[in-house]
Design a protein around this motif. Structure first.
Motif, PDB file in Angstrom:
ATOM      1  N   PHE A  16       0.843  -1.206   0.000  1.00  0.00           N
ATOM      2  CA  PHE A  16       0.000   0.000   0.000  1.00  0.00           C
ATOM      3  C   PHE A  16       0.875   1.251   0.000  1.00  0.00           C
ATOM      4  O   PHE A  16       0.599   2.229  -0.702  1.00  0.00           O
ATOM      5  CB  PHE A  16      -0.947  -0.016   1.200  1.00  0.00           C
ATOM      6  CG  PHE A  16      -1.722  -1.312   1.293  1.00  0.00           C
ATOM      7  CD1 PHE A  16      -2.591  -1.681   0.281  1.00  0.00           C
ATOM      8  CD2 PHE A  16      -1.556  -2.167   2.365  1.00  0.00           C
ATOM      9  CE1 PHE A  16      -3.286  -2.879   0.342  1.00  0.00           C
ATOM     10  CE2 PHE A  16      -2.245  -3.364   2.441  1.00  0.00           C
ATOM     11  CZ  PHE A  16      -3.113  -3.725   1.429  1.00  0.00           C
ATOM     12  N   GLY A  32      -5.441   2.731  -5.170  1.00  0.00           N
ATOM     13  CA  GLY A  32      -4.722   1.599  -4.584  1.00  0.00           C
ATOM     14  C   GLY A  32      -5.034   1.485  -3.106  1.00  0.00           C
ATOM     15  O   GLY A  32      -6.021   0.845  -2.710  1.00  0.00           O
ATOM     16  N   GLN A  33      -4.215   2.136  -2.275  1.00  0.00           N
ATOM     17  CA  GLN A  33      -4.402   2.093  -0.815  1.00  0.00           C
ATOM     18  C   GLN A  33      -5.825   2.530  -0.454  1.00  0.00           C
ATOM     19  O   GLN A  33      -6.330   3.528  -0.979  1.00  0.00           O
ATOM     20  CB  GLN A  33      -3.380   3.026  -0.174  1.00  0.00           C
ATOM     21  CG  GLN A  33      -3.268   2.893   1.328  1.00  0.00           C
ATOM     22  CD  GLN A  33      -2.172   3.816   1.876  1.00  0.00           C
ATOM     23  OE1 GLN A  33      -1.865   4.850   1.295  1.00  0.00           O
ATOM     24  NE2 GLN A  33      -1.601   3.424   2.999  1.00  0.00           N
ATOM     25  N   GLY A  34      -6.452   1.797   0.474  1.00  0.00           N
ATOM     26  CA  GLY A  34      -7.846   2.062   0.795  1.00  0.00           C
ATOM     27  C   GLY A  34      -8.017   3.172   1.822  1.00  0.00           C
ATOM     28  O   GLY A  34      -7.933   2.931   3.022  1.00  0.00           O
ATOM     29  N   TYR A 121      -5.052 -10.161   4.005  1.00  0.00           N
ATOM     30  CA  TYR A 121      -4.525  -8.830   4.321  1.00  0.00           C
ATOM     31  C   TYR A 121      -3.052  -8.960   4.719  1.00  0.00           C
ATOM     32  O   TYR A 121      -2.656  -9.943   5.354  1.00  0.00           O
ATOM     33  CB  TYR A 121      -5.359  -8.218   5.443  1.00  0.00           C
ATOM     34  CG  TYR A 121      -4.992  -6.800   5.741  1.00  0.00           C
ATOM     35  CD1 TYR A 121      -5.060  -5.819   4.753  1.00  0.00           C
ATOM     36  CD2 TYR A 121      -4.565  -6.432   7.005  1.00  0.00           C
ATOM     37  CE1 TYR A 121      -4.707  -4.512   5.030  1.00  0.00           C
ATOM     38  CE2 TYR A 121      -4.221  -5.122   7.290  1.00  0.00           C
ATOM     39  CZ  TYR A 121      -4.286  -4.173   6.290  1.00  0.00           C
ATOM     40  OH  TYR A 121      -3.936  -2.879   6.566  1.00  0.00           O
ATOM     41  N   ASN A 170     -11.223  -8.147   2.698  1.00  0.00           N
ATOM     42  CA  ASN A 170     -10.263  -7.414   1.886  1.00  0.00           C
ATOM     43  C   ASN A 170      -9.286  -8.441   1.320  1.00  0.00           C
ATOM     44  O   ASN A 170      -8.749  -9.218   2.103  1.00  0.00           O
ATOM     45  CB  ASN A 170      -9.519  -6.407   2.785  1.00  0.00           C
ATOM     46  CG  ASN A 170      -8.500  -5.579   2.051  1.00  0.00           C
ATOM     47  OD1 ASN A 170      -8.361  -5.652   0.848  1.00  0.00           O
ATOM     48  ND2 ASN A 170      -7.751  -4.775   2.806  1.00  0.00           N
ATOM     49  N   TYR A 201     -14.685  -3.915   8.210  1.00  0.00           N
ATOM     50  CA  TYR A 201     -15.647  -3.407   7.214  1.00  0.00           C
ATOM     51  C   TYR A 201     -17.078  -3.773   7.582  1.00  0.00           C
ATOM     52  O   TYR A 201     -17.950  -3.847   6.705  1.00  0.00           O
ATOM     53  CB  TYR A 201     -15.274  -3.938   5.823  1.00  0.00           C
ATOM     54  CG  TYR A 201     -13.893  -3.500   5.388  1.00  0.00           C
ATOM     55  CD1 TYR A 201     -13.648  -2.179   5.026  1.00  0.00           C
ATOM     56  CD2 TYR A 201     -12.816  -4.389   5.388  1.00  0.00           C
ATOM     57  CE1 TYR A 201     -12.381  -1.756   4.659  1.00  0.00           C
ATOM     58  CE2 TYR A 201     -11.541  -3.976   5.014  1.00  0.00           C
ATOM     59  CZ  TYR A 201     -11.326  -2.659   4.657  1.00  0.00           C
ATOM     60  OH  TYR A 201     -10.072  -2.240   4.303  1.00  0.00           O
ATOM     61  N   LYS A 232     -12.476   2.761   9.425  1.00  0.00           N
ATOM     62  CA  LYS A 232     -13.370   2.354   8.341  1.00  0.00           C
ATOM     63  C   LYS A 232     -14.801   2.816   8.607  1.00  0.00           C
ATOM     64  O   LYS A 232     -15.501   3.273   7.706  1.00  0.00           O
ATOM     65  CB  LYS A 232     -13.362   0.830   8.190  1.00  0.00           C
ATOM     66  CG  LYS A 232     -11.980   0.223   8.109  1.00  0.00           C
ATOM     67  CD  LYS A 232     -11.239   0.698   6.871  1.00  0.00           C
ATOM     68  CE  LYS A 232      -9.762   0.750   7.135  1.00  0.00           C
ATOM     69  NZ  LYS A 232      -8.938  -0.264   6.719  1.00  0.00           N
ATOM     70  N   PHE A 317     -13.432  -2.193  -1.683  1.00  0.00           N
ATOM     71  CA  PHE A 317     -12.656  -2.685  -2.819  1.00  0.00           C
ATOM     72  C   PHE A 317     -13.450  -3.526  -3.811  1.00  0.00           C
ATOM     73  O   PHE A 317     -14.361  -4.262  -3.434  1.00  0.00           O
ATOM     74  CB  PHE A 317     -11.484  -3.538  -2.300  1.00  0.00           C
ATOM     75  CG  PHE A 317     -10.693  -2.852  -1.232  1.00  0.00           C
ATOM     76  CD1 PHE A 317      -9.940  -1.721  -1.525  1.00  0.00           C
ATOM     77  CD2 PHE A 317     -10.725  -3.306   0.079  1.00  0.00           C
ATOM     78  CE1 PHE A 317      -9.228  -1.064  -0.534  1.00  0.00           C
ATOM     79  CE2 PHE A 317     -10.008  -2.663   1.079  1.00  0.00           C
ATOM     80  CZ  PHE A 317      -9.251  -1.535   0.770  1.00  0.00           C
ATOM     81  N   ARG A 363      -6.823  -4.864  -7.634  1.00  0.00           N
ATOM     82  CA  ARG A 363      -7.818  -4.349  -6.682  1.00  0.00           C
ATOM     83  C   ARG A 363      -7.921  -2.838  -6.815  1.00  0.00           C
ATOM     84  O   ARG A 363      -6.916  -2.139  -6.689  1.00  0.00           O
ATOM     85  CB  ARG A 363      -7.397  -4.707  -5.248  1.00  0.00           C
ATOM     86  CG  ARG A 363      -8.476  -4.412  -4.206  1.00  0.00           C
ATOM     87  CD  ARG A 363      -7.920  -4.376  -2.783  1.00  0.00           C
ATOM     88  NE  ARG A 363      -7.242  -3.117  -2.507  1.00  0.00           N
ATOM     89  CZ  ARG A 363      -6.765  -2.763  -1.315  1.00  0.00           C
ATOM     90  NH1 ARG A 363      -6.869  -3.593  -0.284  1.00  0.00           N
ATOM     91  NH2 ARG A 363      -6.171  -1.598  -1.145  1.00  0.00           N
TER      92      ARG A 363
HETATM   93  N1  GLN Z   1      -6.232  -1.428   4.672  1.00  0.00           N
HETATM   94  C1  GLN Z   1      -5.794  -0.567   3.634  1.00  0.00           C
HETATM   95  C2  GLN Z   1      -5.885  -1.300   2.308  1.00  0.00           C
HETATM   96  O1  GLN Z   1      -6.111  -2.482   2.248  1.00  0.00           O
HETATM   97  C3  GLN Z   1      -4.388  -0.082   3.772  1.00  0.00           C
HETATM   98  C4  GLN Z   1      -3.812   0.059   5.111  1.00  0.00           C
HETATM   99  C5  GLN Z   1      -2.347   0.335   5.014  1.00  0.00           C
HETATM  100  O2  GLN Z   1      -1.908   1.048   4.135  1.00  0.00           O
HETATM  101  N2  GLN Z   1      -1.602  -0.254   5.890  1.00  0.00           N
HETATM  102  O3  GLN Z   1      -5.716  -0.653   1.310  1.00  0.00           O
END
Ligand code: GLN
Ligand code: PMP
Length: 385
Positions: A16, A32-34, A121, A170, A201, A232, A317, A363
């Motif tokens: 990320f 990208g990064q959530g 994850y 995720n 989530y 979140k 995502f 993703r």
């Molecule tokens: N959970 C977020 C993701 O999946 C990112 C968290 C992080 O950057 N550590 O994108």
């Protein structure tokens, strides 16, 4: 010189961070990064600011301020009918990341086996390996990521200490069904194992589906540790306030892990999150409705420019298949090229696998303003001609 820790030395910087840096370098739209690209609710920001100014800035209680522990217990009752003792069954942590580490620390002795689902994850495996746990991976396969019951049963054995379950999941956006959860619960009862439930989530579930905490199933209340994240639930990912709900004997051990990791979490943020958890049902429904619309907007745009788009029922995502575009190379190469040439960034799905992975999925995060999603699709359309 002697080598530093082998597990940490062997892993790279999180994908990320790597992809966000690449996005920045190329002035790309970062899907990208959530993380949301707007601020969280104004009343939470006001509550956090006000809470800095009223003289409670020294160490808060080890397991969290009473306001937030009460609010977490009340949310468990309101959303899931769970009766939780706020004094003994809630531990507030610095984000779900710490909650996960603390929960696993609380359960694992070296050599214990932990069952988990792939794709996964990125903190799960390093954390388990640091604790000396033996991961038992069960792979879910696209496009529907259905639970492979036989393979799951085969992953359990006499050394199984726990399952690590992420629903909504995720990166897949899978929301585990009542039937799937029931078969997981049966295995946990049969093997006398625990469940660490990453439910960050929990409020981001779409299409009339319901998030079902494993903890609500028969026999699971006493063996589940349920993890939530204010990041979140309130679109405030930088705040890093998480919470573990667990039966009192387990919560007491989680608290010991927490006391050795961070000890406490900033009190003003905790107090503001308590305000958030007390928001009316409309807030939570609106959050999911709004995100579902963004999912639909991005999914339609990606389909228009030629991607295959997999169904996603929860989280930030969606997974897209770039094979129909006919671009050579694997998912990591595709994400690099897309960032440089189209100036849109996504995460290669292979980053969520420990071993050989499918190499034609990426993703995309859709937790962005609609105009930003539209701009990303326009850039992709221009790039793909
Ligand atoms: N959970 C977020 C993701 O999946 C990112 C968290 C992080 O950057 N550590 O994108
Ligand atoms: N678990 C999952 C599945 C996640 O996607 C995230 C995202 N950041 C986390 C845990 C960590 O949450 P937090 O930011 O609260 O530490």
């Amino acid at each position: 010189m002697k080598q530093p820790n082998a597990v940490l030395s062997a892993i790279g910087t999180t994908v990320f961070t790597v992809m966000s840096a690449l996005a920045q370098r190329h002035d790309a739209i970062n899907l990208g990064q959530g993380f949301p690209d707007t601020e969280g609710p104004a009343d939470l920001l006001a509550a956090a600011s006000a809470a800095l100014m009223d003289g409670r800035n020294q160490y808060p209680p080890l397991t969290g301020v009473a306001e937030l522990r009460d609010a977490v217990a009340a949310a468990n009752a309101r959303f899931y009918g769970l009766a939780i003792d706020p004094a003994r069954e809630v531990v507030v942590t610095s984000g779900a990341t710490e909650a996960l580490a603390a929960s696993l620390m609380a359960l694992i002795d070296p050599g214990d086996e932990v069952v988990l689902f792939e794709p996964l994850y990125d903190t799960y495996l390093p954390t388990l390996r640091l604790l000396g746990a033996v991961p038992r991976l069960v792979r879910l396969t696209p496009p529907d990521w259905r639970l492979p019951r036989d393979q799951l049963a085969a992953a359990f054995g006499p050394r199984t200490k726990a399952i690590l379950l992420n629903t909504p999941m995720n990166p897949t956006g899978k929301v585990f069904t009542a039937e799937e959860l029931a078969s997981i619960a049966a295995l946990l009862r049969q093997h006398d194992a625990y469940a660490v439930c990453d439910e960050v989530y929990e409020h981001l579930v779409f299409d009339g589906r319901a998030h079902i905490p494993l903890m609500t199933l028969p026999g699971m209340r006493e063996r589940s540790l349920r993890i939530g994240s204010a990041g979140k639930t309130f679109a405030l990912t930088g705040w890093k306030v998480g919470y573990v709900t667990a039966p009192a004997p387990l919560a007491a051990v989680v608290a010991k892990a927490h006391q050795n990791l961070t000890f406490t979490t900033p009190p003003n943020l905790q107090r503001a999150v308590a305000v958030g958890l007390a928001k009316d049902d409309g807030y939570f429904a609106g959050l999911a409705r709004d995100l579902a619309a963004r999912r639909d907007r991005l999914a339609a745009g990606l389909r228009r420019v030629g991607f295959g788009v997999l169904d996603t029922h929860g989280s930030y995502f969606l997974t897209a298949d770039f094979a129909p575009l006919g671009i050579a190379g694997d998912d990591a190469a595709f994400c690099r090229t897309m960032t440089e040439a189209a100036r849109v960034t996504a995460i290669p799905l292979s980053a969520f696998y420990a071993g050989a992975a499918p190499d034609h999925y990426v993703r995309f995060a859709f937790c962005k303003r609609p105009e930003v999603l539209d701009a990303a699709v326009a850039r992709l359309a221009a790039w793909l001609g």
